[in-house]
Design an enzyme around this catalytic site. Structure first.
Site, short mmCIF file in Angstrom:
data_model
loop_
_atom_site.label_atom_id
_atom_site.label_comp_id
_atom_site.label_asym_id
_atom_site.label_seq_id
_atom_site.Cartn_x
_atom_site.Cartn_y
_atom_site.Cartn_z
N HIS A 207 87.30 99.59 66.57
CA HIS A 207 88.61 98.95 66.58
C HIS A 207 88.94 98.17 65.32
O HIS A 207 90.01 97.58 65.22
CB HIS A 207 88.74 98.01 67.79
CG HIS A 207 87.87 96.79 67.68
ND1 HIS A 207 86.58 96.78 68.14
CD2 HIS A 207 88.11 95.57 67.17
CE1 HIS A 207 86.06 95.58 67.91
NE2 HIS A 207 86.96 94.83 67.32
N1 UDP Z 1 82.01 94.94 74.67
C1 UDP Z 1 82.40 94.80 75.99
N2 UDP Z 1 83.24 95.73 76.51
C2 UDP Z 1 83.73 96.77 75.80
C3 UDP Z 1 83.33 96.92 74.45
C4 UDP Z 1 82.48 95.98 73.91
O1 UDP Z 1 81.95 93.87 76.67
O2 UDP Z 1 84.51 97.55 76.34
C5 UDP Z 1 81.11 93.93 74.11
C6 UDP Z 1 79.96 94.49 73.33
O3 UDP Z 1 78.89 94.79 74.18
C7 UDP Z 1 79.67 93.34 72.38
C8 UDP Z 1 81.01 92.71 72.14
O4 UDP Z 1 81.86 93.19 73.17
O5 UDP Z 1 78.87 92.39 73.02
C9 UDP Z 1 81.55 93.08 70.79
O6 UDP Z 1 82.85 92.63 70.68
P1 UDP Z 1 83.84 93.14 69.55
O7 UDP Z 1 83.49 94.52 69.15
O8 UDP Z 1 85.21 92.90 70.08
O9 UDP Z 1 83.63 92.11 68.37
P2 UDP Z 1 82.57 92.02 67.16
O10 UDP Z 1 81.21 92.06 67.73
O11 UDP Z 1 82.82 93.14 66.24
O12 UDP Z 1 82.87 90.72 66.54
#
Ligand code: UDP
Length: 379
Positions: A207
């Site tokens: 995303h």
């Molecule tokens: N995650 C979730 N549901 C989903 C997709 C991802 O709970 O449908 C969790 C994933 O396991 C991880 C976190 O969301 O713990 C990652 O969030 P995101 O990708 O939004 O942010 P980033 O980690 O890139 O800051």
């Protein structure tokens, strides 16, 4: 001690869950939700599943440009800070909510504790990089999740305020990733009826602005899933949902399961059971590593260098052939290698806040009074 924690986005809810539970045993926490993520399955579901206390304030701020969102959050957070007068502001990670809260508190001379400090991509076109750097430089206590984060801080002259505590995402993964069984998960496809998770599957999240701001890159990523030997489960983030549905419907992808975002218990379970992981998320790269799953990260910068060893996590361009080729590389796992800590980072975070407040009192004894008196005035 009174700590005001500001969260706004999915990965922060996960970290806040583990920190809040311990923090509240000894201290008062005021929990502020900026509203950055607001859909049920991006926000409320996490509070319910992870038993996170209800926010004391929900600011309801989301959308708009980066500056609009950050500016509106700063104004609203400043009001809450002025009312609550916490001893600490606690923030996690690298979102606009993190930056807005840190700037508002620093200008009121309220000490800021930044968890996940020092993480750097060295890519200034990555919006989160700007948030990370600015937050670290206005914070009083910098808690790094890994040695590389601590080293980055030192390179920027911040080591005096820094401490290596380990990664609360690892604590959370240990605590929550075995709570549910794979066959209890029901996916909600964006097009079609509910379905169970296939026996064999790849797990993908994608995303970031870098991959989803135009059709070309996302289409290449979708094409990669068509070349794999099992279906790919892809919970789609709201920010690129419309584009994903349109591309899916105008091409005949047969192996891609586009679905609504899942909760954290479901996501962690999917990580554990997937064949391999494709992602552009910082959190998912680490969870793949925790679970010993091979990961391909579709970005051109490294956020978590500790995962980039022995083929465990490899960068790829948004190019179908490259993604598939890298997914096929066999990884080697050294079980003695544990760069994200021992699963007890939360104890160290709470401890650091307790020690830090004492230090802060001593260091700022002379100037604190004066600062607090005119803290809300700008010049
Ligand atoms: N995650 C979730 N549901 C989903 C997709 C991802 O709970 O449908 C969790 C994933 O396991 C991880 C976190 O969301 O713990 C990652 O969030 P995101 O990708 O939004 O942010 P980033 O980690 O890139 O800051």
């Amino acid at each position: 001690m009174k700590i005001m924690t500001v969260v706004g986005a999915r990965p922060q809810f996960i970290k806040a869950a583990v920190v809040s539970h311990l923090l509240r045993k000894k201290h008062t926490e005021v929990l502020v939700h900026t509203g950055q993520h607001f859909d049920y399955n991006m926000s409320e579901q996490f509070f319910k599943e992870l038993d996170i206390p209800d926010p004391d304030y929900n600011l309801g701020i989301s959308g708009g440009t980066h500056a609009e969102m950050t500016g509106r959050m700063m104004i609203a957070i400043e009001n809450v800070l002025a009312k609550e007068e916490p001893d600490w502001l606690l923030v996690f990670g690298d979102t606009n909510s993190t930056l807005a809260a840190a700037l508002a508190a620093a200008k009121l001379h309220i000490p800021v504790c930044h968890v996940e400090a020092g993480a750097r991509t060295h890519c200034m076109t990555n919006p989160e990089e700007i948030n990370r750097i600015c937050t670290d430089h206005v914070s009083s206590l910098l808690l790094a999740s890994t040695q590389s984060g601590f080293d980055e801080m030192a390179r920027e002259g911040l080591q005096e305020k820094g401490m290596l505590v380990g990664d609360p995402m690892y604590d959370a993964f240990l605590e929550y990733s075995s709570r549910i069984a794979l066959d209890s998960i029901e996916l909600t496809p964006l097009t079609g009826d509910k379905l169970n998770v296939p026996k064999e599957f790849y797990y993908m999240t994608c995303h970031r602005e870098e991959n989803t701001n135009d059709d070309k890159d996302l289409l290449e990523i979708f094409k990669a899933t068509e070349m794999l030997d099992a279906p790919t489960v892809y919970p789609v983030h709201p920010r690129n949902k419309q584009r994903a549905i349109r591309l899916f419907e105008t091409h005949s992808f047969t192996k891609l399961i586009l679905c609504e975002p899942v909760g954290y218990l479901e996501s962690a379970c999917l990580v554990k059971n997937a064949k391999r992981i494709i992602t552009d998320s910082g959190g998912l790269q680490r969870e793949a590593f925790f679970a010993g799953k091979k990961c391909v990260t579709i970005l051109d910068f490294v956020v978590w260098p500790e995962t980039m060893v022995d083929n465990r996590n490899e960068l790829s361009k948004p190019n179908a052939e490259e993604i598939v080729e890298k997914l096929e590389h066999e990884q080697k796992i050294d079980h003695a290698y544990s760069p994200f800590g021992d699963g007890h980072s939360v104890e160290r975070i709470v401890n650091a806040l307790e020690q830090g407040i004492r230090q802060e009192v001593v260091l700022n004894e002379v100037c604190t009074d004066r600062m607090r008196k005119d803290k809300s005035k700008s010049h």
